[in-house]
Structure formats: C-alpha cells, structure tokens
Design a protein around this motif. Structure first.
Motif, PDB file in Angstrom:
ATOM      1  N   GLY A 104      -7.451 -21.088  -5.910  1.00  0.00           N
ATOM      2  CA  GLY A 104      -6.779 -22.330  -6.581  1.00  0.00           C
ATOM      3  C   GLY A 104      -5.527 -21.516  -7.218  1.00  0.00           C
ATOM      4  N   LEU A 105      -4.705 -22.410  -7.717  1.00  0.00           N
ATOM      5  CA  LEU A 105      -3.220 -21.949  -7.458  1.00  0.00           C
ATOM      6  C   LEU A 105      -2.649 -20.670  -8.824  1.00  0.00           C
ATOM      7  CD1 LEU A 105      -1.581 -25.545  -7.539  1.00  0.00           C
ATOM      8  CD2 LEU A 105      -1.625 -24.042  -5.789  1.00  0.00           C
ATOM      9  N   HIS A 106      -3.805 -20.685  -9.340  1.00  0.00           N
ATOM     10  CA  HIS A 106      -3.192 -19.398 -10.431  1.00  0.00           C
ATOM     11  C   HIS A 106      -3.593 -18.296  -9.421  1.00  0.00           C
ATOM     12  CE1 HIS A 106      -4.710 -23.040 -12.901  1.00  0.00           C
ATOM     13  NE2 HIS A 106      -3.672 -22.148 -13.188  1.00  0.00           N
ATOM     14  N   GLY A 107      -4.384 -18.026  -8.376  1.00  0.00           N
ATOM     15  CA  GLY A 107      -4.529 -16.832  -7.430  1.00  0.00           C
ATOM     16  C   GLY A 107      -3.656 -16.508  -6.459  1.00  0.00           C
ATOM     17  N   SER A 108      -2.581 -15.044  -7.143  1.00  0.00           N
ATOM     18  CA  SER A 108      -1.969 -14.775  -6.160  1.00  0.00           C
ATOM     19  C   SER A 108      -2.524 -15.011  -4.149  1.00  0.00           C
ATOM     20  CB  SER A 108      -1.406 -13.133  -6.308  1.00  0.00           C
ATOM     21  OG  SER A 108      -3.058 -11.938  -6.735  1.00  0.00           O
ATOM     22  N   SER A 109      -3.736 -14.648  -4.537  1.00  0.00           N
ATOM     23  CA  SER A 109      -4.265 -14.102  -2.586  1.00  0.00           C
ATOM     24  C   SER A 109      -4.168 -15.810  -2.142  1.00  0.00           C
ATOM     25  CB  SER A 109      -6.049 -14.096  -2.961  1.00  0.00           C
ATOM     26  OG  SER A 109      -7.212 -15.021  -3.824  1.00  0.00           O
ATOM     27  N   ASN A 110      -4.122 -16.523  -2.937  1.00  0.00           N
ATOM     28  CA  ASN A 110      -3.782 -18.121  -2.455  1.00  0.00           C
ATOM     29  C   ASN A 110      -2.745 -18.308  -1.918  1.00  0.00           C
ATOM     30  OD1 ASN A 110      -4.760 -20.999  -2.066  1.00  0.00           O
ATOM     31  ND2 ASN A 110      -2.274 -20.977  -2.539  1.00  0.00           N
ATOM     32  N   TYR A 111      -1.276 -17.254  -1.581  1.00  0.00           N
ATOM     33  CA  TYR A 111      -0.071 -17.349  -0.788  1.00  0.00           C
ATOM     34  C   TYR A 111      -0.260 -16.834   0.539  1.00  0.00           C
ATOM     35  CZ  TYR A 111       0.527 -20.038  -5.104  1.00  0.00           C
ATOM     36  OH  TYR A 111       0.189 -21.352  -6.025  1.00  0.00           O
ATOM     37  N   ASP A 112       0.465 -16.935   1.471  1.00  0.00           N
ATOM     38  CA  ASP A 112       0.917 -16.702   2.329  1.00  0.00           C
ATOM     39  C   ASP A 112       2.218 -15.520   2.718  1.00  0.00           C
ATOM     40  OD1 ASP A 112      -1.860 -17.669   5.175  1.00  0.00           O
ATOM     41  OD2 ASP A 112      -2.205 -16.131   3.416  1.00  0.00           O
ATOM     42  N   TYR A 113       2.713 -16.131   1.597  1.00  0.00           N
ATOM     43  CA  TYR A 113       4.656 -15.822   1.804  1.00  0.00           C
ATOM     44  C   TYR A 113       4.932 -16.059  -0.072  1.00  0.00           C
ATOM     45  CZ  TYR A 113       3.377 -18.750   6.044  1.00  0.00           C
ATOM     46  OH  TYR A 113       3.617 -18.932   7.003  1.00  0.00           O
ATOM     47  N   TRP A 114       6.051 -14.615  -0.036  1.00  0.00           N
ATOM     48  CA  TRP A 114       6.264 -14.088  -0.926  1.00  0.00           C
ATOM     49  C   TRP A 114       7.613 -14.039  -0.540  1.00  0.00           C
ATOM     50  CZ3 TRP A 114       3.612 -13.719  -5.853  1.00  0.00           C
ATOM     51  CH2 TRP A 114       2.284 -13.545  -5.740  1.00  0.00           C
ATOM     52  N   GLY A 115       9.049 -14.317  -2.274  1.00  0.00           N
ATOM     53  CA  GLY A 115      10.010 -13.909  -1.914  1.00  0.00           C
ATOM     54  C   GLY A 115       9.820 -12.328  -2.738  1.00  0.00           C
ATOM     55  N   GLN A 116      10.939 -11.707  -3.300  1.00  0.00           N
ATOM     56  CA  GLN A 116      11.446 -10.796  -2.904  1.00  0.00           C
ATOM     57  C   GLN A 116      11.474 -10.771  -5.007  1.00  0.00           C
ATOM     58  OE1 GLN A 116      13.792 -12.438  -2.692  1.00  0.00           O
ATOM     59  NE2 GLN A 116      15.251 -11.932  -4.098  1.00  0.00           N
ATOM     60  N   GLY A 117      11.798 -10.090  -5.835  1.00  0.00           N
ATOM     61  CA  GLY A 117      11.482 -10.264  -7.276  1.00  0.00           C
ATOM     62  C   GLY A 117      12.986 -10.418  -7.466  1.00  0.00           C
ATOM     63  N   THR A 118      12.794 -11.110  -9.269  1.00  0.00           N
ATOM     64  CA  THR A 118      13.867 -10.705 -10.278  1.00  0.00           C
ATOM     65  C   THR A 118      13.801 -10.308 -10.967  1.00  0.00           C
ATOM     66  OG1 THR A 118      15.903 -12.376 -10.215  1.00  0.00           O
ATOM     67  CG2 THR A 118      14.296 -13.789 -10.553  1.00  0.00           C
ATOM     68  N   LEU A 119      14.272  -9.590 -11.630  1.00  0.00           N
ATOM     69  CA  LEU A 119      13.899  -8.696 -13.216  1.00  0.00           C
ATOM     70  C   LEU A 119      14.855 -10.149 -14.460  1.00  0.00           C
ATOM     71  CD1 LEU A 119      13.358  -6.272 -14.439  1.00  0.00           C
ATOM     72  CD2 LEU A 119      15.060  -5.211 -14.315  1.00  0.00           C
ATOM     73  N   VAL A 120      13.738 -10.109 -15.349  1.00  0.00           N
ATOM     74  CA  VAL A 120      13.754 -11.048 -16.769  1.00  0.00           C
ATOM     75  C   VAL A 120      13.677  -9.769 -17.500  1.00  0.00           C
ATOM     76  CG1 VAL A 120      13.567 -12.187 -18.013  1.00  0.00           C
ATOM     77  CG2 VAL A 120      13.129 -13.138 -15.859  1.00  0.00           C
ATOM     78  N   THR A 121      14.794  -9.600 -18.481  1.00  0.00           N
ATOM     79  CA  THR A 121      14.178  -8.399 -19.221  1.00  0.00           C
ATOM     80  C   THR A 121      14.535  -9.028 -20.464  1.00  0.00           C
ATOM     81  OG1 THR A 121      15.384  -6.568 -17.889  1.00  0.00           O
ATOM     82  CG2 THR A 121      15.060  -6.338 -20.734  1.00  0.00           C
TER      83      THR A 121
END
Length: 124
Positions: A104-121
């Motif tokens: 399902g969409l909740h699983g990270s393994s579902n996604y083939d394409y990823w962006g770099q992260g942005t930090l939220v503090t």
C-alpha cells in the motif's frame, strides 16, 4: 522522475510549515506521491500520501494537523503542517511511484523514486 523537497526549517511548537516537493517530467499527474519522515535514531515512518486521482491518506499521528495536496500543473506536491509538535522533528522526504504494491501507499517499499530530505525541527 526526479524529486526535490524543500521548505523545512526551525519552528516553535504550535507553529506551521509547508513543505513542497517538485518533480521533473511530464507524467507527474500519473504518480502517487508520498511523504515520509525519519527522526534521529528511528526508522523511516509514513506521514501522508496522495493518489494520482487526488485521494489523500494520513498516518494517525498527523491526521487533523497535516494536509497533503498536489498541483499537477506545477508538478508539485505539498505538505501543510499545522500545530507542530516536538515529536514531528525529523527529516522529511517525498517519494513517487505509479503503482500501488501489496504494502500500500503506507509502505516505503512501494516507492521507486525518492527526493532528498528536508529537515524540520520543532522546538518546545
């Protein structure tokens, strides 16, 4: 598709931030999009997702506080974060895929394409 997330920063508890994830390519509208976050020393967690047709999905921990949306004309997906809490502190990443797998969409393994992260503090 290439993804670039931005909009993170430092905010006080109770404040708001809007994250954006810009995608390259001309088929953005056909992708399901997701936001995940990873706090220091913890696993990556699902935050929210939006299907190509626009249906949103949220983790229980952010339901009622966060809103995911997309603008297909701008090839961008947004995550509006309100009523932020210190436990929302994490690196937030966006992800994309055209298909929904068994996880399902909740699983990270579902996604083939990823962006770099942005930090939220979020400070208390």
């Amino acid at each position: 598709v290439q993804l670039q997330a931005f909009g993170g920063g430092l905010v006080q508890a109770g404040g708001s931030l809007r994250l954006s994830c810009a995608a390259s390519g001309r088929t953005f509208s056909s992708f399901h999009m997701g936001w995940f976050r990873q706090a220091p020393g913890k696993e990556r967690d699902f935050v929210a997702a939006i299907k190509s047709g626009g249906n949103p999905y949220y983790a229980d921990s952010v339901k009622g506080r966060f809103t995911i949306s997309r603008d297909n004309a701008k090839n961008t997906v947004y995550l509006q974060m309100n009523s932020l809490k210190p436990e929302d502190t994490a690196v937030y990443c966006c992800a994309a895929d055209k298909f929904v797998g068994s996880g399902g969409l909740h699983g990270s393994s579902n996604y083939d394409y990823w962006g770099q992260g942005t930090l939220v503090t979020v400070s208390s």
